[in-house]
Design an enzyme around this catalytic site. Structure first.
Site, short mmCIF file in Angstrom:
data_model
loop_
_atom_site.label_atom_id
_atom_site.label_comp_id
_atom_site.label_asym_id
_atom_site.label_seq_id
_atom_site.Cartn_x
_atom_site.Cartn_y
_atom_site.Cartn_z
N ASP A 1 -8.35 -0.68 -3.43
CA ASP A 1 -9.44 -0.69 -2.70
C ASP A 1 -10.89 -0.46 -3.45
O ASP A 1 -11.73 -1.34 -3.50
CB ASP A 1 -9.43 0.36 -1.53
CG ASP A 1 -8.30 0.17 -0.69
OD1 ASP A 1 -8.52 -0.34 0.45
OD2 ASP A 1 -7.34 0.54 -1.19
N THR B 1 -4.21 -1.69 4.25
CA THR B 1 -3.91 -0.91 3.25
C THR B 1 -2.32 -0.50 3.42
O THR B 1 -1.58 -0.34 2.14
CB THR B 1 -4.83 0.36 2.74
OG1 THR B 1 -6.34 -0.21 2.55
CG2 THR B 1 -4.51 0.89 1.37
#
Length: 473
Positions: free
Chosen positions: A144, A241
């Site tokens: 990320d 995620t």
């Protein structure tokens, strides 16, 4: 023979002949040499014209007044062109006003997907402490922060940092803590490893490796609050995620928003299988099978980048760069278009995997009332938008719990791609999503509905209105 591009007109409910120059003479088309550029143009015009008819829709309450074209000849003719993946689309890209932005964005997302694949393999192959929890208990990984830093740096280098404004999901609070030195080092190394590959993707990397302060600065630069004026980028570095950590579906999403409207969307889907049926399998199983039958240089097993720009009436998909290959535009790009299925009984609908993100019970009730009979396809991330755009599903519904606020980076890129591929995206009141009010989709009416066609969309809107009062949302 002169070409007549005039449109046919019909009375309501009738199916008009296709407004293309072939009519239904696909046999004539199939005999022409593929090398003739004018033949390619004719087929592409036919597809594009049909797509624009679907894109420029009337409001949902007047959809029945639209004529319906039988475009089977277009698709038959188009599919008969051998080597269609080698269509030269450079001209169409260079002719649009967002040509440079599109070029840089697609290359940056390709790089981001390359980065994510490396990190995901590491996460899956061994236990890792490089997964943190955010305040809302959702996970955040090295990928990320690394993708956000990489894309931020690339956009700033390409357009000048003074000209780039970015709204993005991650901040540097966790990375800046005293006990996060190891995590920050992993992010810096990952960013530099990725940027070292920039020339392979047609972009310029840094003259020397970035330091920790430069990586922190690149992440922190994504601090725009959006709004109704000017232009800014909306980035979700790793959408889904949880799916990413589990070795499943996830996406890298980048959109350009101008004066409150999403005008360009790029969606990287590293684990999206090219065969629709694989979407129903857990990705770990798919990965095992893939390793038993490794892809050759000619095959396209999984992973793609989809992109579109507003008003083009076109959406495109190209494969991810594999191995040590270089990205040479247009990278075997091919057009994608939404499904033509309108019968709910034949339609596939998808929804989020996590129950916390959407009410499965409410969507199940809606599906039953509309006549959707297939089991829902539950997919992580904005890959759901990709399934609609590519024609692998017809409906996406999301109705979040009370108090949940949708963020613009979770939808902007997908909306542009679906709309230009011929689909419809709105809130449950039938209004287009509003990207002009900051980082959230303020004023969103109940939920989000994306459909391949306006008729399915209308049916679902009516079903929501009929059943909403009895829901607990």
């Amino acid at each position: 023979m002169p070409i007549n591009f005039s449109l046919s007109t019909t009375t309501q409910g009738q199916q008009a002949p296709c407004p293309c120059i072939f009519g239904h003479r696909t046999s004539y088309f199939s005999k022409l040499p593929v090398s003739q550029n004018h033949v390619k143009f004719k087929a592409l015009f036919c597809l594009k014209h049909s797509n624009k008819r679907r894109h420029n829709k009337a409001p949902h309450n007047s959809i029945d007044s639209l004529p319906k074209f039988d475009t089977s000849c277009c698709y038959s003719a188009y599919s008969k062109m051998e080597g269609v993946r080698k269509l030269d689309i450079v001209g169409s890209v260079e002719s649009n006003e967002y040509s440079k932005e599109l070029d840089v964005a697609v290359r940056a997302v390709q790089m981001a997907c390359f980065l994510c694949q490396k990190v995901q393999e590491s996460l899956i192959s061994k236990s890792s402490s490089q997964v943190q929890s955010k305040d809302d208990n959702s996970p955040v990984t090295v990928a990320d922060w690394s993708v956000q830093a990489t894309v931020s740096w690339l956009l700033s280098q390409s357009f000048g940092s003074e000209n780039v404004s970015i709204v993005a999901e991650e901040d540097v609070v966790s990375l800046s803590k005293a006990d996060a030195a190891g995590l920050l080092k992993a992010v810096v190394n990952t960013v530099n490893d990725c940027l070292a590959e920039a020339p392979r993707f047609g972009l310029q990397g840094p003259a020397m490796a970035l330091g920790a302060s430069e990586v922190i600065e690149a992440i922190s630069r994504c601090n725009s609050s959006g709004g109704p004026t000017g232009r800014f980028w909306a980035l979700d570095p790793v959408d889904g995620t949880l799916g990413f950590v589990r070795g499943d579906q996830y996406a890298v999403a980048l959109a350009l928003i101008e004066n409150g409207e999403a005008v360009l969307g790029v969606l990287g889907c590293p684990n999206y299988p090219m065969r629709k049926e694989w979407l129903s399998y857990q990705h770990r199983y798919h990965r095992i099978i893939s390793k038993l039958t490794p892809p050759t240089s000619e095959s396209w097993d999984k992973g793609c980048v989809m992109y579109a720009w507003k008003g083009s009436g076109e959406a495109w998909m190209q494969p991810l760069i594999q191995g040590d290959k270089k990205l040479v535009w247009p990278n075997s790009a091919r057009p994608v278009q939404v499904s033509s299925i309108e019968n709910p009984a034949l339609a596939t609908f998808c929804e989020p995997v996590e129950k916390s993100n959407s009410s499965h019970s409410f969507t199940a009730g809606l599906a039953h009332s509309v006549g959707l009979r297939k089991q829902p396809l539950r997919v992580y991330s904005m890959v759901k938008y990709a399934t609609i755009a590519r024609g692998d599903a017809e409906v996406f519904m999301k109705f979040a719990r009370a108090g949940y606020k949708e963020k613009i980076w979770d939808h902007a890129a997908g909306v542009v791609i679906i709309e230009e591929a011929g689909g419809v995206v709105s809130d449950a009141g039938g209004q287009r999503l509003d990207f002009s009010k900051g980082i959230y989709l303020e004023g969103l009416d109940r939920g989000i509905i994306a459909c391949a066609g306006a008729r399915l969309h209308e049916k679902i809107i009516r079903a929501v209105d009929a059943s909403w009062s009895s829901s607990s949302l």
